[in-house]
Design a protein around this motif. Structure first.
Motif, mmCIF file in Angstrom:
data_model
loop_
_atom_site.group_PDB
_atom_site.id
_atom_site.type_symbol
_atom_site.label_atom_id
_atom_site.label_comp_id
_atom_site.label_asym_id
_atom_site.label_seq_id
_atom_site.Cartn_x
_atom_site.Cartn_y
_atom_site.Cartn_z
ATOM 1 N N TRP A 50 0.883 -1.166 0.000
ATOM 2 C CA TRP A 50 0.000 0.000 0.000
ATOM 3 C C TRP A 50 0.916 1.209 0.000
ATOM 4 C CZ3 TRP A 50 -5.090 0.310 -0.610
ATOM 5 C CH2 TRP A 50 -5.796 1.437 -0.177
ATOM 6 N N LYS A 51 0.981 1.923 -1.117
ATOM 7 C CA LYS A 51 1.942 3.020 -1.257
ATOM 8 C C LYS A 51 1.255 4.296 -1.716
ATOM 9 C CE LYS A 51 5.828 0.077 -2.416
ATOM 10 N NZ LYS A 51 7.230 0.379 -2.403
ATOM 11 N N TRP A 52 2.016 5.357 -1.648
ATOM 12 C CA TRP A 52 1.619 6.650 -2.201
ATOM 13 C C TRP A 52 0.225 7.081 -1.766
ATOM 14 C CZ3 TRP A 52 3.167 2.984 -6.197
ATOM 15 C CH2 TRP A 52 4.553 2.919 -6.329
ATOM 16 N N ARG A 53 0.002 7.004 -0.460
ATOM 17 C CA ARG A 53 -1.264 7.453 0.126
ATOM 18 C C ARG A 53 -2.491 6.739 -0.429
ATOM 19 N NH1 ARG A 53 0.061 13.813 -0.023
ATOM 20 N NH2 ARG A 53 1.834 13.721 1.381
ATOM 21 N N GLY A 54 -2.376 5.439 -0.603
ATOM 22 C CA GLY A 54 -3.569 4.683 -0.942
ATOM 23 C C GLY A 54 -3.611 4.004 -2.284
ATOM 24 N N VAL A 55 -2.464 3.596 -2.806
ATOM 25 C CA VAL A 55 -2.449 2.882 -4.076
ATOM 26 C C VAL A 55 -2.063 1.426 -3.829
ATOM 27 C CG1 VAL A 55 -1.391 2.723 -6.363
ATOM 28 C CG2 VAL A 55 -1.829 4.974 -5.341
ATOM 29 N N PRO A 56 -2.930 0.480 -4.209
ATOM 30 C CA PRO A 56 -2.550 -0.928 -4.123
ATOM 31 C C PRO A 56 -1.391 -1.215 -5.087
ATOM 32 C CG PRO A 56 -4.931 -0.699 -4.394
ATOM 33 C CD PRO A 56 -4.324 0.641 -4.654
ATOM 34 N N VAL A 57 -0.393 -1.923 -4.574
ATOM 35 C CA VAL A 57 0.799 -2.250 -5.358
ATOM 36 C C VAL A 57 1.083 -3.731 -5.187
ATOM 37 C CG1 VAL A 57 3.275 -1.814 -5.639
ATOM 38 C CG2 VAL A 57 1.754 0.068 -5.005
ATOM 39 N N TRP A 58 1.437 -4.397 -6.291
ATOM 40 C CA TRP A 58 1.799 -5.801 -6.239
ATOM 41 C C TRP A 58 3.240 -5.942 -6.697
ATOM 42 C CZ3 TRP A 58 -2.989 -4.034 -7.757
ATOM 43 C CH2 TRP A 58 -4.049 -4.425 -6.931
ATOM 44 N N ALA A 61 10.184 -9.226 -6.538
ATOM 45 C CA ALA A 61 11.521 -8.801 -6.986
ATOM 46 C C ALA A 61 11.454 -7.397 -7.587
ATOM 47 C CB ALA A 61 12.107 -9.803 -7.969
ATOM 48 N N GLY A 62 10.558 -6.586 -7.072
ATOM 49 C CA GLY A 62 10.309 -5.234 -7.578
ATOM 50 C C GLY A 62 8.838 -5.076 -7.893
ATOM 51 N N ILE A 63 8.435 -3.853 -8.153
ATOM 52 C CA ILE A 63 7.025 -3.593 -8.447
ATOM 53 C C ILE A 63 6.632 -4.228 -9.777
ATOM 54 C CG2 ILE A 63 5.312 -1.804 -8.985
ATOM 55 C CD1 ILE A 63 6.795 0.036 -7.040
ATOM 56 N N ILE A 64 5.532 -4.960 -9.741
ATOM 57 C CA ILE A 64 4.941 -5.525 -10.950
ATOM 58 C C ILE A 64 3.956 -4.507 -11.517
ATOM 59 C CG2 ILE A 64 3.510 -7.351 -11.926
ATOM 60 C CD1 ILE A 64 4.412 -9.028 -9.420
ATOM 61 N N CYS A 65 2.957 -4.163 -10.689
ATOM 62 C CA CYS A 65 1.922 -3.253 -11.162
ATOM 63 C C CYS A 65 1.198 -2.602 -9.993
ATOM 64 C CB CYS A 65 0.924 -3.985 -12.051
ATOM 65 S SG CYS A 65 0.035 -5.321 -11.225
ATOM 66 N N THR A 66 0.439 -1.568 -10.330
ATOM 67 C CA THR A 66 -0.404 -0.876 -9.360
ATOM 68 C C THR A 66 -1.850 -0.974 -9.837
ATOM 69 O OG1 THR A 66 -0.235 1.255 -10.508
ATOM 70 C CG2 THR A 66 1.438 0.768 -8.846
ATOM 71 N N GLY A 67 -2.767 -0.701 -8.928
ATOM 72 C CA GLY A 67 -4.190 -0.709 -9.267
ATOM 73 C C GLY A 67 -4.865 0.546 -8.755
ATOM 74 N N GLU A 68 -4.942 1.557 -9.599
ATOM 75 C CA GLU A 68 -5.536 2.827 -9.201
ATOM 76 C C GLU A 68 -6.982 2.904 -9.680
ATOM 77 O OE1 GLU A 68 -2.758 6.301 -9.611
ATOM 78 O OE2 GLU A 68 -1.653 4.789 -10.764
ATOM 79 N N THR A 69 -7.812 3.536 -8.874
ATOM 80 C CA THR A 69 -9.212 3.688 -9.238
ATOM 81 C C THR A 69 -9.549 5.164 -9.396
ATOM 82 O OG1 THR A 69 -9.794 3.569 -6.887
ATOM 83 C CG2 THR A 69 -9.975 1.538 -8.163
#
Length: 140
Positions: A50-58, A61-69
């Motif tokens: 959970w990063k950047w004040r409310g962004v789901p992150v998966w 070995a590093g960030i794959i993707c985020t899920g912003e609404t």
């Protein structure tokens, strides 16, 4: 799925993502839940953050993707998407950059689950150093 650390408010990132899905309460929550399911299905070692004040992150070995609404779209942004092969043409947003690529899902959109899962696995392989980056055109 591997567990990640508690956030400042004492909840796990997974709990915060659950809460976001529930608070949306419309097609965006259902879409985010479906995308999350596909992401977690792709690899058991994915970590939810959970990063950047409310962004789901998966990550794996590093960030794959985020899920912003947003009001009219659920945006799935791949951190290294520009380096990934996209044979089925899933990427439809953020196409002009040199690093990220995104998929914008709008209300009523379907999901090519097999293609998305393959893209997630390719992102994991790229993060782990075993992925094949897209070949850049030869410079004149």
């Amino acid at each position: 799925m591997k567990k990640s650390a508690m956030t400042e408010d004492g909840k796990t990132p997974s709990e915060l993502i659950d809460a976001r899905i529930a608070e949306l309460g419309d097609w965006r929550g259902a879409m985010l839940a479906k995308l999350r399911s596909i992401i977690l299905q792709a690899d058991p070692d994915i970590v939810e953050e959970w990063k950047w004040r409310g962004v789901p992150v998966w990550s794996h070995a590093g960030i794959i993707c985020t899920g912003e609404t947003y009001k009219n779209v659920v945006k799935m942004t791949f951190a290294k998407g520009a380096a990934l092969e996209d044979p089925t043409g899933l990427f439809n947003a953020s196409l002009e950059g040199n690093t990220r690529r995104a998929i914008d899902f709008q209300e009523g959109d379907g999901i090519d689950e097999a293609a998305l899962e393959a893209l997630i696995r390719a992102a994991i392989a790229l993060n782990a150093g075993s992925g094949r980056a897209r070949k850049k055109p030869a410079q004149a």
